[in-house]
Scaffold this motif. Structure first.
Motif, PDB file in Angstrom:
ATOM      1  N   ALA A  18       0.863  -1.178  -0.161  1.00 48.96           N
ATOM      2  CA  ALA A  18       0.034   0.062   0.513  1.00 48.96           C
ATOM      3  C   ALA A  18       0.839   1.213   0.258  1.00 48.96           C
ATOM      4  CB  ALA A  18      -0.870  -0.172   1.493  1.00 48.96           C
ATOM      5  N   PHE A  19       1.513   1.047   0.654  1.00 50.31           N
ATOM      6  CA  PHE A  19       3.201   2.555   0.427  1.00 50.31           C
ATOM      7  C   PHE A  19       3.956   2.320  -0.753  1.00 50.31           C
ATOM      8  CE2 PHE A  19       6.306   4.692   1.586  1.00 50.31           C
ATOM      9  CZ  PHE A  19       6.786   5.135   2.125  1.00 50.31           C
ATOM     10  N   ALA A  20       3.866   1.466  -1.213  1.00 50.86           N
ATOM     11  CA  ALA A  20       4.274   1.742  -2.499  1.00 50.86           C
ATOM     12  C   ALA A  20       3.980   2.220  -3.327  1.00 50.86           C
ATOM     13  CB  ALA A  20       5.375   0.137  -3.033  1.00 50.86           C
ATOM     14  N   ASP A  21       2.593   1.892  -3.581  1.00 49.60           N
ATOM     15  CA  ASP A  21       1.812   2.518  -3.975  1.00 49.60           C
ATOM     16  C   ASP A  21       1.230   3.971  -3.903  1.00 49.60           C
ATOM     17  OD1 ASP A  21       1.377  -0.126  -5.221  1.00 49.60           O
ATOM     18  OD2 ASP A  21      -0.881  -0.491  -5.355  1.00 49.60           O
ATOM     19  N   ALA A  22       0.878   3.941  -3.179  1.00 51.19           N
ATOM     20  CA  ALA A  22       1.027   5.802  -2.467  1.00 51.19           C
ATOM     21  C   ALA A  22       2.007   6.502  -2.888  1.00 51.19           C
ATOM     22  CB  ALA A  22       0.527   5.699  -1.186  1.00 51.19           C
ATOM     23  N   ALA A  23       2.698   6.172  -2.628  1.00 59.05           N
ATOM     24  CA  ALA A  23       4.557   6.347  -2.433  1.00 59.05           C
ATOM     25  C   ALA A  23       4.720   7.193  -4.176  1.00 59.05           C
ATOM     26  CB  ALA A  23       5.574   5.836  -2.035  1.00 59.05           C
ATOM     27  N   ILE A  24       4.107   6.829  -4.813  1.00 58.17           N
ATOM     28  CA  ILE A  24       4.722   7.044  -6.807  1.00 58.17           C
ATOM     29  C   ILE A  24       3.236   7.343  -7.482  1.00 58.17           C
ATOM     30  CG2 ILE A  24       6.946   5.981  -6.322  1.00 58.17           C
ATOM     31  CD1 ILE A  24       5.284   4.022  -8.376  1.00 58.17           C
ATOM     32  N   GLY A  25       1.814   7.949  -6.004  1.00 57.14           N
ATOM     33  CA  GLY A  25       0.947   8.200  -6.878  1.00 57.14           C
ATOM     34  C   GLY A  25       0.430   9.113  -6.348  1.00 57.14           C
ATOM     35  N   PRO A  26      -0.715  10.085  -6.979  1.00 60.88           N
ATOM     36  CA  PRO A  26      -1.324  11.111  -6.646  1.00 60.88           C
ATOM     37  C   PRO A  26      -1.779  11.433  -5.407  1.00 60.88           C
ATOM     38  CG  PRO A  26      -2.624  10.455  -8.329  1.00 60.88           C
ATOM     39  CD  PRO A  26      -1.064   8.782  -7.608  1.00 60.88           C
ATOM     40  N   ARG A  28      -2.506  12.196  -1.953  1.00 60.04           N
ATOM     41  CA  ARG A  28      -1.506  12.613  -0.791  1.00 60.04           C
ATOM     42  C   ARG A  28      -2.137  11.937   0.821  1.00 60.04           C
ATOM     43  NH1 ARG A  28       3.275  14.866   1.148  1.00 60.04           N
ATOM     44  NH2 ARG A  28       3.372  14.504   2.677  1.00 60.04           N
ATOM     45  N   PRO A  29      -3.243  11.911   0.313  1.00 59.32           N
ATOM     46  CA  PRO A  29      -4.559  11.416   1.977  1.00 59.32           C
ATOM     47  C   PRO A  29      -3.808   9.879   1.821  1.00 59.32           C
ATOM     48  CG  PRO A  29      -6.007  13.026   0.736  1.00 59.32           C
ATOM     49  CD  PRO A  29      -4.600  13.167  -0.001  1.00 59.32           C
ATOM     50  N   ALA A  30      -3.995   9.335   0.946  1.00 56.94           N
ATOM     51  CA  ALA A  30      -3.667   7.608   0.922  1.00 56.94           C
ATOM     52  C   ALA A  30      -2.144   7.187   1.396  1.00 56.94           C
ATOM     53  CB  ALA A  30      -4.132   7.139  -0.452  1.00 56.94           C
ATOM     54  N   LEU A  31      -1.294   8.527   1.159  1.00 59.35           N
ATOM     55  CA  LEU A  31      -0.295   8.688   1.487  1.00 59.35           C
ATOM     56  C   LEU A  31       0.596   8.889   2.899  1.00 59.35           C
ATOM     57  CD1 LEU A  31       2.774   8.021   1.015  1.00 59.35           C
ATOM     58  CD2 LEU A  31       3.437  10.663   0.067  1.00 59.35           C
ATOM     59  N   ASP A  32      -0.632   9.460   3.834  1.00 55.92           N
ATOM     60  CA  ASP A  32      -0.294   9.385   4.748  1.00 55.92           C
ATOM     61  C   ASP A  32      -1.063   8.426   5.701  1.00 55.92           C
ATOM     62  OD1 ASP A  32       0.719  12.378   3.384  1.00 55.92           O
ATOM     63  OD2 ASP A  32      -0.918  13.729   4.206  1.00 55.92           O
ATOM     64  N   ARG A  33      -1.986   8.068   5.160  1.00 59.85           N
ATOM     65  CA  ARG A  33      -2.385   6.890   5.859  1.00 59.85           C
ATOM     66  C   ARG A  33      -1.384   6.008   5.710  1.00 59.85           C
ATOM     67  NH1 ARG A  33      -6.966   8.675   3.048  1.00 59.85           N
ATOM     68  NH2 ARG A  33      -7.011   7.165   1.694  1.00 59.85           N
ATOM     69  N   ALA A  34      -1.394   5.515   4.593  1.00 63.88           N
ATOM     70  CA  ALA A  34      -0.391   4.059   4.379  1.00 63.88           C
ATOM     71  C   ALA A  34       1.460   4.505   5.178  1.00 63.88           C
ATOM     72  CB  ALA A  34       0.019   4.290   3.195  1.00 63.88           C
ATOM     73  N   ARG A  35       1.921   5.480   5.246  1.00 67.90           N
ATOM     74  CA  ARG A  35       2.808   6.185   6.065  1.00 67.90           C
ATOM     75  C   ARG A  35       2.169   5.748   7.505  1.00 67.90           C
ATOM     76  NH1 ARG A  35       2.937  11.402   5.274  1.00 67.90           N
ATOM     77  NH2 ARG A  35       3.922  11.014   3.190  1.00 67.90           N
ATOM     78  N   ALA A  36       1.025   6.265   8.070  1.00 71.79           N
ATOM     79  CA  ALA A  36       0.463   5.728   9.460  1.00 71.79           C
ATOM     80  C   ALA A  36       0.831   4.694   9.026  1.00 71.79           C
ATOM     81  CB  ALA A  36      -0.456   6.645   9.689  1.00 71.79           C
ATOM     82  N   ASP A  37       0.654   3.353   8.522  1.00 70.83           N
ATOM     83  CA  ASP A  37      -0.180   2.241   8.818  1.00 70.83           C
ATOM     84  C   ASP A  37       1.176   1.255   9.283  1.00 70.83           C
ATOM     85  OD1 ASP A  37      -2.677   2.396   8.570  1.00 70.83           O
ATOM     86  OD2 ASP A  37      -3.311   1.929   6.943  1.00 70.83           O
ATOM     87  N   LEU A  38       1.831   1.855   8.281  1.00 72.86           N
ATOM     88  CA  LEU A  38       3.245   0.717   8.185  1.00 72.86           C
ATOM     89  C   LEU A  38       4.185   1.568   8.995  1.00 72.86           C
ATOM     90  CD1 LEU A  38       5.652  -0.369   5.986  1.00 72.86           C
ATOM     91  CD2 LEU A  38       6.436   1.824   5.075  1.00 72.86           C
TER      92      LEU A  38
ATOM     93  N   CYS B 117      13.854  10.497  -7.263  1.00 70.44           N
ATOM     94  CA  CYS B 117      14.357   9.035  -6.677  1.00 70.44           C
ATOM     95  C   CYS B 117      14.843  10.021  -5.235  1.00 70.44           C
ATOM     96  CB  CYS B 117      16.069   9.052  -6.861  1.00 70.44           C
ATOM     97  SG  CYS B 117      16.594   7.830  -5.416  1.00 70.44           S
ATOM     98  N   MET B 118      15.341  11.456  -5.044  1.00 70.67           N
ATOM     99  CA  MET B 118      15.127  11.787  -3.952  1.00 70.67           C
ATOM    100  C   MET B 118      13.624  13.091  -3.643  1.00 70.67           C
ATOM    101  SD  MET B 118      19.343  13.883  -3.979  1.00 70.67           S
ATOM    102  CE  MET B 118      19.305  14.379  -5.594  1.00 70.67           C
ATOM    103  N   ASP B 119      12.782  13.795  -4.532  1.00 68.06           N
ATOM    104  CA  ASP B 119      11.862  13.457  -4.151  1.00 68.06           C
ATOM    105  C   ASP B 119      10.213  13.281  -3.632  1.00 68.06           C
ATOM    106  OD1 ASP B 119      12.512  15.987  -4.427  1.00 68.06           O
ATOM    107  OD2 ASP B 119      11.835  16.792  -6.555  1.00 68.06           O
ATOM    108  N   VAL B 120      10.912  11.126  -4.563  1.00 64.95           N
ATOM    109  CA  VAL B 120       9.590  10.388  -3.900  1.00 64.95           C
ATOM    110  C   VAL B 120      10.101  10.666  -2.553  1.00 64.95           C
ATOM    111  CG1 VAL B 120       9.850   8.038  -3.878  1.00 64.95           C
ATOM    112  CG2 VAL B 120       9.606   9.552  -5.872  1.00 64.95           C
ATOM    113  N   PHE B 121      11.438  10.198  -2.195  1.00 63.02           N
ATOM    114  CA  PHE B 121      12.569   9.758  -1.008  1.00 63.02           C
ATOM    115  C   PHE B 121      11.813  11.153  -0.178  1.00 63.02           C
ATOM    116  CE2 PHE B 121      15.185   9.832   2.962  1.00 63.02           C
ATOM    117  CZ  PHE B 121      14.922   9.105   3.357  1.00 63.02           C
ATOM    118  N   ALA B 122      11.413  12.526  -0.501  1.00 63.37           N
ATOM    119  CA  ALA B 122      11.084  12.912   1.231  1.00 63.37           C
ATOM    120  C   ALA B 122       9.666  13.029   0.709  1.00 63.37           C
ATOM    121  CB  ALA B 122      11.090  14.922   0.029  1.00 63.37           C
ATOM    122  N   ARG B 123       8.878  12.614  -0.583  1.00 62.47           N
ATOM    123  CA  ARG B 123       7.460  12.808   0.338  1.00 62.47           C
ATOM    124  C   ARG B 123       7.335  11.405   1.136  1.00 62.47           C
ATOM    125  NH1 ARG B 123       3.042  10.985  -4.053  1.00 62.47           N
ATOM    126  NH2 ARG B 123       1.405  12.653  -4.076  1.00 62.47           N
ATOM    127  N   GLY B 124       7.842  10.883   0.908  1.00 62.50           N
ATOM    128  CA  GLY B 124       7.257   9.414   1.483  1.00 62.50           C
ATOM    129  C   GLY B 124       7.733   9.255   2.638  1.00 62.50           C
TER     130      GLY B 124
END
Lengths: 105, 239
Positions: A18-26, A28-38, B117-124
């Motif tokens: 879930a984090f992989a998908d959200a990290a490169i997707g558009p 942002r709330p899904a990424l914030d949730r996935a980060r917290a879940d991870l 790469c560096m920007d994806v890391f920061a956002r991650g």
């Protein structure tokens, strides 16, 4: 990896995918949730580790697709069955390996 | 003061150091592009990512640029930054016929790949994009490895040993280097910087065949490969 609904058998696999998908997707709330879940599943260090790996392959995918490199021949020979099973040979970028190593596809 | 001091999540010191150095190095003239041009490439990457919704714009992203990149460069930068899955040989050929040399093209691919790469890391890890620096004076160094030639990629590459000879040894060291590492070898500085990120963020190349090698504390090799494979599947990277 191809179908994230399947159980990977890896600890924290669901949260990692879930984090992989959200990290490169558009989304942002899904990424914030996935980060917290991870972080909840594997701890805070897993967030920076997962971000680092996702970022690395963000780079490598652009290097490979941007320069038209073929896969290495030994890798092709050892992955024939699994590539066919997972549909990886259908990726557009498979053409750069198919051109040079048609017998291995 | 570290680059990611505002991160809620602990960042390995070698990643912090590498990103700080590489972002700062964008302010220097490169091999084929001047500093202002390299920073214009970086800004184009970010603008494309903001527009695609895969990065969030914020104040403090660094100084504006007055450099206008050629249309062919802007097009390939934007395409590769946001949609690598359908970047193809025609994209490359359009960039070349639009006036970019192979050397310029490779340097741009390197900058696009490293900055995303560096920007994806920061956002991650949930921090704003790090600011880009202001350009420093100087001239592009030029210089192309004499041994670089057309192998199996679109762009010329430095062959592995023994074909690559002393130049390959100076750039790669003694070992065999797969295409993913040699893809930028036409511009050795880009090759080196890409490998630096690879080794800090993924694992040291000497350990790549050690199946249970663990580079990240608390994150196993199988967990690493799971996320690596998923990202590459989304980007439809066959390699």
């Amino acid at each position: 990896m191809i179908d994230p609904s399947q159980d990977s058998g890896v600890p924290g696999g669901k949260e990692i995918l879930a984090f992989a998908d959200a990290a490169i997707g558009p989304d942002r709330p899904a990424l914030d949730r996935a980060r917290a879940d991870l972080a909840g599943a594997l701890g805070p260090k897993a967030v920076s580790a997962a971000s680092a790996v996702a970022a690395t392959f963000t780079k490598n995918d652009r290097l490979a697709n941007g320069t038209g490199i073929p896969s290495e021949l030994p890798m092709l020979k050892n992955s024939k069955d699994i590539r066919a099973e997972l549909g990886i040979n259908d990726f557009r970028t498979a053409v750069y390996s198919r051109t040079h190593y048609p017998d291995e596809m | 003061m570290t680059l990611y001091a505002d991160s809620e999540y602990p960042v390995r010191a070698e990643i912090d150091r590498a990103h700080a150095a590489q972002l700062d190095h964008l302010a220097d003239p490169g091999t084929w592009g001047g500093a202002a041009q390299r920073l214009a490439v970086a800004r184009e990457v970010r603008e494309a990512c903001y527009e695609a919704g895969v990065q969030e714009k914020h104040d403090g992203a660094g100084p504006e640029s007055d450099v206008e990149l050629p249309g062919a460069a802007r097009e390939m930068i934007r395409h590769l930054a946001v949609s690598p899955r359908d970047f193809d040989q025609q994209s490359y050929e359009s960039a070349r016929s639009g006036g970019l040399s192979d050397e310029e093209y490779v340097e741009i691919v390197g900058i696009v790949s490293r900055l995303t790469c560096m920007d994806v890391f920061a956002r991650g890890i949930g921090v704003p994009l790090r600011p880009l620096p202001a350009a420093r004076d100087g001239r592009a160094s030029g210089g192309r490895p004499g041994v670089a030639r057309k192998e199996l990629a679109w762009v010329p590459t430095v062959p592995n040993l023994p074909e690559g000879g002393e130049e390959a040894k100076a750039i790669f060291g003694e070992g065999y280097r797969p295409y993913i590492l040699r893809s930028l070898s036409l511009v050795p500085d880009e090759f080196r910087q890409s490998v630096e990120l690879e080794e800090a963020q993924y694992l040291p190349m000497k350990n790549i065949m050690v199946k249970d090698y663990q580079h990240h504390e608390g994150f196993s090799r199988s967990q690493v490969e799971l996320i690596a494979g998923r990202v590459s599947a989304i980007n439809e990277c066959f390699y």
